[in-house]
Design a protein around this motif. Structure first.
Motif, PDB file in Angstrom:
ATOM      1  N   ASP A 148       0.835  -1.199   0.000  1.00  0.00           N
ATOM      2  CA  ASP A 148       0.000   0.000   0.000  1.00  0.00           C
ATOM      3  C   ASP A 148       0.873   1.254   0.000  1.00  0.00           C
ATOM      4  O   ASP A 148       1.964   1.271   0.579  1.00  0.00           O
ATOM      5  N   VAL A 149       0.378   2.307  -0.634  1.00  0.00           N
ATOM      6  CA  VAL A 149       1.105   3.574  -0.716  1.00  0.00           C
ATOM      7  C   VAL A 149       0.344   4.632   0.079  1.00  0.00           C
ATOM      8  O   VAL A 149      -0.887   4.724  -0.013  1.00  0.00           O
ATOM      9  N   ARG A 178       5.784   3.477   0.280  1.00  0.00           N
ATOM     10  CA  ARG A 178       5.176   2.168   0.053  1.00  0.00           C
ATOM     11  C   ARG A 178       5.516   1.249   1.228  1.00  0.00           C
ATOM     12  O   ARG A 178       6.685   1.129   1.607  1.00  0.00           O
ATOM     13  N   THR A 201       8.639   6.082  -2.447  1.00  0.00           N
ATOM     14  CA  THR A 201       8.304   5.546  -3.760  1.00  0.00           C
ATOM     15  C   THR A 201       8.142   6.604  -4.831  1.00  0.00           C
ATOM     16  O   THR A 201       8.119   6.282  -6.015  1.00  0.00           O
TER      17      THR A 201
END
Length: 257
Positions: free
Chosen positions: A93-94, A103, A131
């Motif tokens: 997940d970001v 991330r 990220t």
């Protein structure tokens, strides 16, 4: 098709749907009264099916603190984020923090186990990698000397083998791109997939200057002698007393009697 149309027509949207203890199912309700309680509220509602009146309590989940280890290349920092106790976290997940994207890389539970997903109330620590920007490792070769460096670029950046690129005010040629699973010398690779990129200093233009009459003739054929478009050597390259174009007539040997 007709069955699907009938299903769409029968679909019903319930207003203020909640569980009715009398009907023992989800039904539509009228809200009779609302009372704020802390950060939540109590609603006195009436079932539109059986007219049963009951109270529904809405309470936001309690907040919880989770330590996050945010890693940006060689630098890491520890921050504590306040989240809802029932919020779910999943590896990959970001999320945004400090105007940067991160991330989730690892999730450690309170029991000391690593997991791919868990609710906030059971999490002891989360490790996340930046990220939105990517660090690309470089090996720069100049002659016999090689040095290591790092290039920070946006995540969407692409690099192509054999192409020229600017780095710290100098022009380099991408000799090869190593991805961890292989190496390409002409392919295009996304920056996040690059393990290391090898750059070579482009040859000096003088390297391509023809030095012999044969090289000059070839350069003339290829049109690379713009300022002197002929295969003749410039006068400054000719030594004094030497004929640059000696006659090719060979002396014939006398026949023996």
């Amino acid at each position: 098709m007709d069955e699907e149309d009938d299903w769409d027509e029968e679909e019903e949207v319930l207003d203020n749907a909640t569980h009715c203890p009398s009907c023992d199912e989800m039904t539509a309700h009228d809200i009779l009264r609302e009372k704020k309680v802390g950060n939540g509220a109590d609603f006195k509602v009436r079932c539109l099916t059986c007219h049963h009146v009951h109270t529904v309590e809405f309470r936001p989940p309690p907040p919880t603190n989770i330590p996050f280890i945010l890693t940006d290349g060689p630098d890491s920092q520890r921050v504590v984020l306040v989240v809802d106790a029932d919020e779910e976290f999943v590896v990959g997940d970001v999320f945004e923090e400090a105007e940067m994207l991160w991330r989730i890389h690892q999730i450690e539970t309170k029991s000391g186990l690593m997991t791919k997903g868990e609710s906030a109330k059971n999490i002891a620590r989360v490790t996340a990698l930046r990220t939105d920007m990517v660090r690309v490792k470089l090996t720069l070769t100049r002659g016999e000397d090689s040095t290591a460096d790092v290039l920070v670029v946006p995540q969407e950046t692409k690099f192509t083998g054999s192409h020229l690129m600017e780095h710290k005010g100098e022009t380099w040629r991408i000799r090869a791109i190593h991805t961890g699973t292989g190496r390409t010398m002409r392919g295009t690779v996304d920056a996040p997939d690059i393990k290391r990129m090898y750059l070579h200093e482009p040859p000096n233009p003088e390297h391509f200057t023809p030095r012999t009459p044969r090289e000059r003739r070839q350069a003339w054929k290829e049109g690379r002698l713009g300022h002197n478009p002929n295969p003749e050597r410039p006068k400054e390259h000719i030594k004094k007393g030497v004929n640059p174009n000696p006659p090719r007539n060979r002396s014939r040997k006398k026949k023996r009697d």
